[in-house]
Motif scaffolding. Structure first.
Motif, PDB file in Angstrom:
ATOM      1  N   PHE A 161       9.116   9.754   1.676  1.00 15.50           N
ATOM      2  CA  PHE A 161       8.740   8.359   1.878  1.00 15.50           C
ATOM      3  C   PHE A 161       9.388   7.799   3.139  1.00 15.50           C
ATOM      4  O   PHE A 161       8.730   7.165   3.971  1.00 15.50           O
ATOM      5  CB  PHE A 161       9.143   7.528   0.663  1.00 15.50           C
ATOM      6  CG  PHE A 161       9.078   6.043   0.909  1.00 15.50           C
ATOM      7  CD1 PHE A 161       7.854   5.397   0.967  1.00 15.50           C
ATOM      8  CD2 PHE A 161      10.235   5.307   1.115  1.00 15.50           C
ATOM      9  CE1 PHE A 161       7.784   4.033   1.228  1.00 15.50           C
ATOM     10  CE2 PHE A 161      10.183   3.948   1.368  1.00 15.50           C
ATOM     11  CZ  PHE A 161       8.948   3.306   1.427  1.00 15.50           C
TER      12      PHE A 161
ATOM     13  N   TRP B 184       2.025   2.174  11.265  1.00 15.13           N
ATOM     14  CA  TRP B 184       3.259   1.397  11.325  1.00 15.13           C
ATOM     15  C   TRP B 184       3.418   0.740  12.689  1.00 15.13           C
ATOM     16  O   TRP B 184       3.809  -0.433  12.782  1.00 15.13           O
ATOM     17  CB  TRP B 184       4.468   2.292  11.029  1.00 15.13           C
ATOM     18  CG  TRP B 184       4.463   2.883   9.649  1.00 15.13           C
ATOM     19  CD1 TRP B 184       4.001   4.114   9.294  1.00 15.13           C
ATOM     20  CD2 TRP B 184       4.927   2.267   8.444  1.00 15.13           C
ATOM     21  NE1 TRP B 184       4.163   4.316   7.945  1.00 15.13           N
ATOM     22  CE2 TRP B 184       4.729   3.195   7.397  1.00 15.13           C
ATOM     23  CE3 TRP B 184       5.505   1.036   8.169  1.00 15.13           C
ATOM     24  CZ2 TRP B 184       5.083   2.929   6.090  1.00 15.13           C
ATOM     25  CZ3 TRP B 184       5.869   0.762   6.842  1.00 15.13           C
ATOM     26  CH2 TRP B 184       5.654   1.695   5.823  1.00 15.13           C
TER      27      TRP B 184
ATOM     28  N   LEU C 253       8.375   4.657   9.000  1.00 16.98           N
ATOM     29  CA  LEU C 253       8.930   3.313   8.875  1.00 16.98           C
ATOM     30  C   LEU C 253       9.708   2.898  10.119  1.00 16.98           C
ATOM     31  O   LEU C 253       9.764   1.707  10.458  1.00 16.98           O
ATOM     32  CB  LEU C 253       9.855   3.213   7.654  1.00 16.98           C
ATOM     33  CG  LEU C 253       9.223   3.046   6.270  1.00 16.98           C
ATOM     34  CD1 LEU C 253       8.570   4.340   5.801  1.00 16.98           C
ATOM     35  CD2 LEU C 253      10.267   2.600   5.251  1.00 16.98           C
TER      36      LEU C 253
ATOM     37  N   GLN D  14       7.886   8.894   6.808  1.00  9.43           N
ATOM     38  CA  GLN D  14       6.470   8.761   7.167  1.00  9.43           C
ATOM     39  C   GLN D  14       6.222   7.901   8.396  1.00  9.43           C
ATOM     40  O   GLN D  14       5.094   7.839   8.899  1.00  9.43           O
ATOM     41  CB  GLN D  14       5.677   8.182   5.993  1.00  9.43           C
ATOM     42  CG  GLN D  14       6.045   6.758   5.622  1.00  9.43           C
ATOM     43  CD  GLN D  14       5.297   6.270   4.398  1.00  9.43           C
ATOM     44  OE1 GLN D  14       4.112   5.930   4.487  1.00  9.43           O
ATOM     45  NE2 GLN D  14       5.959   6.272   3.253  1.00  9.43           N
TER      46      GLN D  14
ATOM     47  N   SER E 276       7.352   4.435  -2.479  1.00  5.34           N
ATOM     48  CA  SER E 276       6.361   5.217  -3.206  1.00  5.34           C
ATOM     49  C   SER E 276       6.670   5.305  -4.708  1.00  5.34           C
ATOM     50  O   SER E 276       7.827   5.469  -5.106  1.00  5.34           O
ATOM     51  CB  SER E 276       6.307   6.635  -2.629  1.00  5.34           C
ATOM     52  OG  SER E 276       5.564   7.496  -3.463  1.00  5.34           O
TER      53      SER E 276
ATOM     54  N   VAL F   4       9.088  -3.218   2.516  1.00 12.19           N
ATOM     55  CA  VAL F   4       8.218  -2.069   2.239  1.00 12.19           C
ATOM     56  C   VAL F   4       8.457  -1.593   0.818  1.00 12.19           C
ATOM     57  O   VAL F   4       9.587  -1.260   0.446  1.00 12.19           O
ATOM     58  CB  VAL F   4       8.486  -0.915   3.232  1.00 12.19           C
ATOM     59  CG1 VAL F   4       7.503   0.232   2.980  1.00 12.19           C
ATOM     60  CG2 VAL F   4       8.380  -1.406   4.675  1.00 12.19           C
TER      61      VAL F   4
ATOM     62  N   SER G 196       0.821  -1.217   0.000  1.00 13.14           N
ATOM     63  CA  SER G 196       0.000   0.000   0.000  1.00 13.14           C
ATOM     64  C   SER G 196       0.850   1.261   0.000  1.00 13.14           C
ATOM     65  O   SER G 196       0.406   2.324  -0.452  1.00 13.14           O
ATOM     66  CB  SER G 196      -0.934   0.000   1.214  1.00 13.14           C
ATOM     67  OG  SER G 196      -0.188  -0.074   2.421  1.00 13.14           O
ATOM     68  N   THR G 197       2.073   1.148   0.473  1.00 11.81           N
ATOM     69  CA  THR G 197       2.969   2.298   0.541  1.00 11.81           C
ATOM     70  C   THR G 197       3.429   2.763  -0.835  1.00 11.81           C
ATOM     71  O   THR G 197       3.978   3.860  -0.965  1.00 11.81           O
ATOM     72  CB  THR G 197       4.191   1.938   1.394  1.00 11.81           C
ATOM     73  OG1 THR G 197       4.690   0.656   0.986  1.00 11.81           O
ATOM     74  CG2 THR G 197       3.815   1.869   2.856  1.00 11.81           C
ATOM     75  N   TYR G 198       3.217   1.929  -1.844  1.00  9.51           N
ATOM     76  CA  TYR G 198       3.542   2.325  -3.212  1.00  9.51           C
ATOM     77  C   TYR G 198       2.582   3.423  -3.685  1.00  9.51           C
ATOM     78  O   TYR G 198       2.959   4.286  -4.477  1.00  9.51           O
ATOM     79  CB  TYR G 198       3.434   1.105  -4.127  1.00  9.51           C
ATOM     80  CG  TYR G 198       3.750   1.342  -5.586  1.00  9.51           C
ATOM     81  CD1 TYR G 198       5.059   1.541  -6.012  1.00  9.51           C
ATOM     82  CD2 TYR G 198       2.735   1.342  -6.546  1.00  9.51           C
ATOM     83  CE1 TYR G 198       5.351   1.737  -7.359  1.00  9.51           C
ATOM     84  CE2 TYR G 198       3.016   1.537  -7.886  1.00  9.51           C
ATOM     85  CZ  TYR G 198       4.324   1.734  -8.289  1.00  9.51           C
ATOM     86  OH  TYR G 198       4.599   1.937  -9.618  1.00  9.51           O
TER      87      TYR G 198
ATOM     88  N   THR H 114       0.860   7.489   1.424  1.00 14.02           N
ATOM     89  CA  THR H 114       1.611   7.627   2.664  1.00 14.02           C
ATOM     90  C   THR H 114       0.789   7.084   3.821  1.00 14.02           C
ATOM     91  O   THR H 114      -0.429   7.269   3.874  1.00 14.02           O
ATOM     92  CB  THR H 114       1.942   9.108   2.903  1.00 14.02           C
ATOM     93  OG1 THR H 114       2.739   9.590   1.809  1.00 14.02           O
ATOM     94  CG2 THR H 114       2.707   9.297   4.201  1.00 14.02           C
ATOM     95  N   GLN H 115       1.454   6.410   4.752  1.00 13.89           N
ATOM     96  CA  GLN H 115       0.787   5.845   5.917  1.00 13.89           C
ATOM     97  C   GLN H 115       1.093   6.683   7.158  1.00 13.89           C
ATOM     98  O   GLN H 115       2.111   7.362   7.229  1.00 13.89           O
ATOM     99  CB  GLN H 115       1.242   4.405   6.134  1.00 13.89           C
ATOM    100  CG  GLN H 115       1.096   3.522   4.903  1.00 13.89           C
ATOM    101  CD  GLN H 115      -0.332   3.368   4.441  1.00 13.89           C
ATOM    102  OE1 GLN H 115      -1.228   3.141   5.256  1.00 13.89           O
ATOM    103  NE2 GLN H 115      -0.557   3.477   3.133  1.00 13.89           N
TER     104      GLN H 115
END
Length: 246
Positions: free
Chosen positions: A94, A57, A99, A97, A75, A72, A46-48, A51-52
């Motif tokens: 990226f 996380w 990680l 965010q 993006s 992971v 989903s991180t592609y 942004t989470q």
């Protein structure tokens, strides 16, 4: 330097897995914990696309057991661009965010390129130079999945090796399978599972992947993910390979 083999799937939310991999009635909020108890890694996809939040996380880390790892996918704004050398700001966004909330469950970062992206030595070298070596105090591992045939080039392999970046080994009908070992770990994405095969790949094929994994792990950790293809069968494929390499 022997390592550890980790085997998993891409993501953990897929409707066809309900009743096939996930038991009927399992709450969706329990799916990650259920999958992580049976697999040894999951590639977050989903991180592609987006942004989470940091709390997401943390929640993912808390739902998984000790020793489990996530890879992971970076993006698309980092990799789907004409000039890769200009990706610095997108890479920083990226990486910033949250990680780090995964702690020691953070595995490799996957940088995936479109099939139309051809190899440009200078530009790709500049991109690899932008990849951070650490996140806080934690060393990072990077893998690149390239899909254009122009990357079947010794110059590309040399670049990846110079930067300690793994080249994804892709089992795919159209993308190049580049077998060169360029980092202290291996990253494989097996993308030809079949819906009509209960374990995605046949038992004989899984035996072959297990043997290859044994070769990979002799040189360091090996991350193997069953992605796309006959997606409904990918959890069964991962479980079957785990049984072979345990």
């Amino acid at each position: 330097m022997a390592g550890r083999i980790r085997v998993g799937i891409g993501g953990w939310t897929y409707e066809s897995w309900r009743g096939l991999f996930y038991p009927d009635g399992l709450a969706k909020t329990k799916e990650l914990a259920y999958a992580a108890a049976r697999l040894t890694a999951i590639e977050i996809n989903s991180t592609y696309y987006s942004t989470q939040k940091p709390e997401s996380w943390r929640k993912w880390a808390d739902a998984t057991p000790d020793g489990f790892m996530f890879s992971v996918k970076a993006s698309r704004f980092c990799t789907n661009r004409r000039v890769l050398a200009d990706a610095g700001d997108s890479i920083a966004k990226f990486m910033g965010q949250g990680l780090d909330q995964l702690g020691d469950k953070l595995g490799p970062i996957l940088w995936q390129f479109m099939a139309t992206k051809a190899f440009d030595k200078g530009d790709f070298a500049a991109f690899l130079g932008l990849l951070p070596a650490k996140l806080g105090d934690r060393p990072l591992r990077h893998a690149v999945e390239v899909r254009h045939p122009s990357f079947v080039d010794p110059a590309f392999v040399d670049l990846a090796r110079d930067h300690g970046v793994a080249i994804v080994f892709a089992d795919h009908a159209e993308y190049p399978a580049i077998p060169d070992h360029t980092a202290d770990f291996t990253y494989a994405r097996l993308q030809q599972s079949r819906e009509d095969e209960p374990t995605g790949y046949s038992p004989a094929e899984l035996d072959q992947w297990a043997a290859l994994a044994g070769n990979w792990v002799a040189a360091g950790d090996a991350f193997i993910f069953f992605i796309s293809g006959g997606k409904a069968r990918n959890p069964a494929a991962a479980e079957a390979l785990i049984a072979r390499v345990s």
